[in-house]
Design a protein around this motif. Sequence first.
Motif, PDB file in Angstrom:
ATOM      1  N   LYS A   1     -26.897  30.122   6.168  1.00 20.49           N
ATOM      2  CA  LYS A   1     -26.380  29.614   4.902  1.00 20.49           C
ATOM      3  C   LYS A   1     -27.394  28.811   4.093  1.00 20.49           C
ATOM      4  CE  LYS A   1     -24.157  25.686   7.209  1.00 20.49           C
ATOM      5  NZ  LYS A   1     -22.845  25.044   7.513  1.00 20.49           N
ATOM      6  N   LYS A   2     -28.447  28.305   4.738  1.00 19.70           N
ATOM      7  CA  LYS A   2     -29.482  27.577   3.995  1.00 19.70           C
ATOM      8  C   LYS A   2     -30.414  28.522   3.243  1.00 19.70           C
ATOM      9  CE  LYS A   2     -29.496  23.444   6.917  1.00 19.70           C
ATOM     10  NZ  LYS A   2     -30.288  22.595   7.832  1.00 19.70           N
ATOM     11  N   SER A   3     -30.223  29.822   3.449  1.00 23.38           N
ATOM     12  CA  SER A   3     -31.100  30.815   2.828  1.00 23.38           C
ATOM     13  C   SER A   3     -30.550  31.388   1.526  1.00 23.38           C
ATOM     14  CB  SER A   3     -31.371  31.964   3.808  1.00 23.38           C
ATOM     15  OG  SER A   3     -32.139  31.497   4.896  1.00 23.38           O
ATOM     16  N   PHE A   4     -29.410  30.863   1.061  1.00 18.31           N
ATOM     17  CA  PHE A   4     -28.859  31.352  -0.201  1.00 18.31           C
ATOM     18  C   PHE A   4     -28.010  30.268  -0.843  1.00 18.31           C
ATOM     19  CE2 PHE A   4     -26.154  32.770   3.306  1.00 18.31           C
ATOM     20  CZ  PHE A   4     -24.924  32.253   2.949  1.00 18.31           C
ATOM     21  N   GLU A   5     -27.778  30.445  -2.135  1.00 18.37           N
ATOM     22  CA  GLU A   5     -26.947  29.490  -2.878  1.00 18.37           C
ATOM     23  C   GLU A   5     -25.482  29.916  -2.900  1.00 18.37           C
ATOM     24  OE1 GLU A   5     -28.521  28.799  -6.755  1.00 18.37           O
ATOM     25  OE2 GLU A   5     -30.415  28.018  -6.018  1.00 18.37           O
ATOM     26  N   LYS A   6     -25.254  31.219  -3.177  1.00 17.69           N
ATOM     27  CA  LYS A   6     -23.890  31.733  -3.284  1.00 17.69           C
ATOM     28  C   LYS A   6     -23.806  33.151  -2.730  1.00 17.69           C
ATOM     29  CE  LYS A   6     -22.034  28.240  -5.612  1.00 17.69           C
ATOM     30  NZ  LYS A   6     -20.999  27.374  -5.003  1.00 17.69           N
ATOM     31  N   ILE A   7     -22.634  33.478  -2.222  1.00 19.67           N
ATOM     32  CA  ILE A   7     -22.279  34.872  -1.938  1.00 19.67           C
ATOM     33  C   ILE A   7     -21.067  35.190  -2.789  1.00 19.67           C
ATOM     34  CG2 ILE A   7     -21.507  36.568  -0.241  1.00 19.67           C
ATOM     35  CD1 ILE A   7     -22.695  34.854   1.938  1.00 19.67           C
ATOM     36  N   PHE A   8     -21.189  36.174  -3.662  1.00 22.69           N
ATOM     37  CA  PHE A   8     -20.046  36.638  -4.447  1.00 22.69           C
ATOM     38  C   PHE A   8     -19.496  37.897  -3.782  1.00 22.69           C
ATOM     39  CE2 PHE A   8     -22.205  34.095  -7.674  1.00 22.69           C
ATOM     40  CZ  PHE A   8     -21.135  33.363  -8.168  1.00 22.69           C
TER      41      PHE A   8
ATOM     42  N   LYS B   1     -34.783  22.654   1.720  1.00 24.46           N
ATOM     43  CA  LYS B   1     -34.268  23.131   0.439  1.00 24.46           C
ATOM     44  C   LYS B   1     -33.748  24.562   0.570  1.00 24.46           C
ATOM     45  CE  LYS B   1     -35.556  23.642  -4.416  1.00 24.46           C
ATOM     46  NZ  LYS B   1     -36.667  23.555  -5.403  1.00 24.46           N
ATOM     47  N   ASP B   2     -32.568  24.817   0.007  1.00 25.45           N
ATOM     48  CA  ASP B   2     -32.014  26.163   0.032  1.00 25.45           C
ATOM     49  C   ASP B   2     -32.887  27.112  -0.784  1.00 25.45           C
ATOM     50  OD1 ASP B   2     -30.005  24.962   1.387  1.00 25.45           O
ATOM     51  OD2 ASP B   2     -28.442  25.315  -0.091  1.00 25.45           O
ATOM     52  N   ILE B   3     -32.950  28.370  -0.370  1.00 27.71           N
ATOM     53  CA  ILE B   3     -33.631  29.390  -1.151  1.00 27.71           C
ATOM     54  C   ILE B   3     -32.779  29.689  -2.387  1.00 27.71           C
ATOM     55  CG2 ILE B   3     -34.380  31.805  -1.167  1.00 27.71           C
ATOM     56  CD1 ILE B   3     -34.921  31.559   1.808  1.00 27.71           C
ATOM     57  N   SER B   4     -33.429  29.870  -3.511  1.00 21.51           N
ATOM     58  CA  SER B   4     -32.695  30.142  -4.752  1.00 21.51           C
ATOM     59  C   SER B   4     -32.321  31.620  -4.808  1.00 21.51           C
ATOM     60  CB  SER B   4     -33.553  29.764  -5.961  1.00 21.51           C
ATOM     61  OG  SER B   4     -32.842  29.965  -7.154  1.00 21.51           O
ATOM     62  N   LEU B   5     -31.254  31.963  -4.072  1.00 17.87           N
ATOM     63  CA  LEU B   5     -30.840  33.354  -3.897  1.00 17.87           C
ATOM     64  C   LEU B   5     -29.331  33.466  -4.009  1.00 17.87           C
ATOM     65  CD1 LEU B   5     -31.378  36.350  -2.901  1.00 17.87           C
ATOM     66  CD2 LEU B   5     -31.072  35.445  -0.592  1.00 17.87           C
ATOM     67  N   THR B   6     -28.871  34.457  -4.758  1.00 18.00           N
ATOM     68  CA  THR B   6     -27.453  34.799  -4.833  1.00 18.00           C
ATOM     69  C   THR B   6     -27.262  36.190  -4.255  1.00 18.00           C
ATOM     70  OG1 THR B   6     -26.951  33.405  -6.746  1.00 18.00           O
ATOM     71  CG2 THR B   6     -25.536  35.317  -6.408  1.00 18.00           C
TER      72      THR B   6
ATOM     73  N   PHE C   1     -34.509  36.422   4.969  1.00 24.04           N
ATOM     74  CA  PHE C   1     -34.564  36.209   3.517  1.00 24.04           C
ATOM     75  C   PHE C   1     -35.840  35.519   3.046  1.00 24.04           C
ATOM     76  CE2 PHE C   1     -30.025  36.631   4.481  1.00 24.04           C
ATOM     77  CZ  PHE C   1     -29.732  37.698   3.654  1.00 24.04           C
ATOM     78  N   LYS C   2     -36.226  34.445   3.697  1.00 25.16           N
ATOM     79  CA  LYS C   2     -37.408  33.711   3.260  1.00 25.16           C
ATOM     80  C   LYS C   2     -38.647  34.593   3.306  1.00 25.16           C
ATOM     81  CE  LYS C   2     -40.077  29.492   4.125  1.00 25.16           C
ATOM     82  NZ  LYS C   2     -40.177  28.261   4.965  1.00 25.16           N
TER      83      LYS C   2
END
Length: 265
Positions: A33-40, A5-10, A101-102
């Motif tokens: 990339k599995k460590s975040f949902e989006k990069i803005f 499951k991806d980490i719930s991180l932006t 990140f985790k």
Amino acid sequence: MKKPKDISLTISIVSHGQAKLIVPLLKNLIKFKKSFEKIFITINIPENIKPLLNLENSKIKYIFNNYPKGFGENHNQAFKECKSKYFCIMNPDIRIEKNIFKNLIKAKEENNVNIFTPNIKKDNKNYALNCRRFPTKLYLLKKHLMLPHYEYIKKKENEVKYTDWVGGMFMLFSSKDYKELRGFDKKYFLYFEDVDICYRANKLGFTVASSTNKNLDLIHFAQRKSFKNIKYYLLYFKSFITYYKNHLNISLTKKNDYEKNRASI
């Protein structure tokens, strides 16, 4: 096999004509990339972003400004699109060589830290000063005199050191906390937004801390333009005056003094 499951991180990054500087950072992040949902990535001024588009990934989203905005206002703008539990801001000149990140989020939660940062290194060998005491009225004079700055630690426990404020090159928030703080104060343009948000966080009883775990290191190749370029120096000076008016020239016991200067999200 069950998919991790991806980490719930932006993640929010702002480019001020720094597309080429962001490329190595994006290459680092795409590996995790599995460590975040989006990069803005906010494109603050017109520039050639082809180097970034060559690394295009479905998790990368771009925001194009019609006019230049300040550091804090840009991150607030990105936060409006954040659907994640956590929100992380970072500078284009950050380099992350391993997936932190985790474990960073785990350390943040285990130690009940509201604004958290990993170890910051200024190069491959040396650590940067990133645990700091809030500026005083004599701050600019001391900076002009090039008086040394020292790390300021309120207390250390469980591989975490608590302090007054940490730099905006990398800050990790829960989205809930960022919203309660109402983000950065957009009255600042490029400097002191990080000091201001940590000051307001302290007044709310929030904690600000840095990890001491060397497995959570990252490198910040700081540009440090404020005393090399008159334009940036004037922005720096203006931001300090804003900080002075907001926090050093008022009664520290009046909560409304802090409420009125918050940005709206």
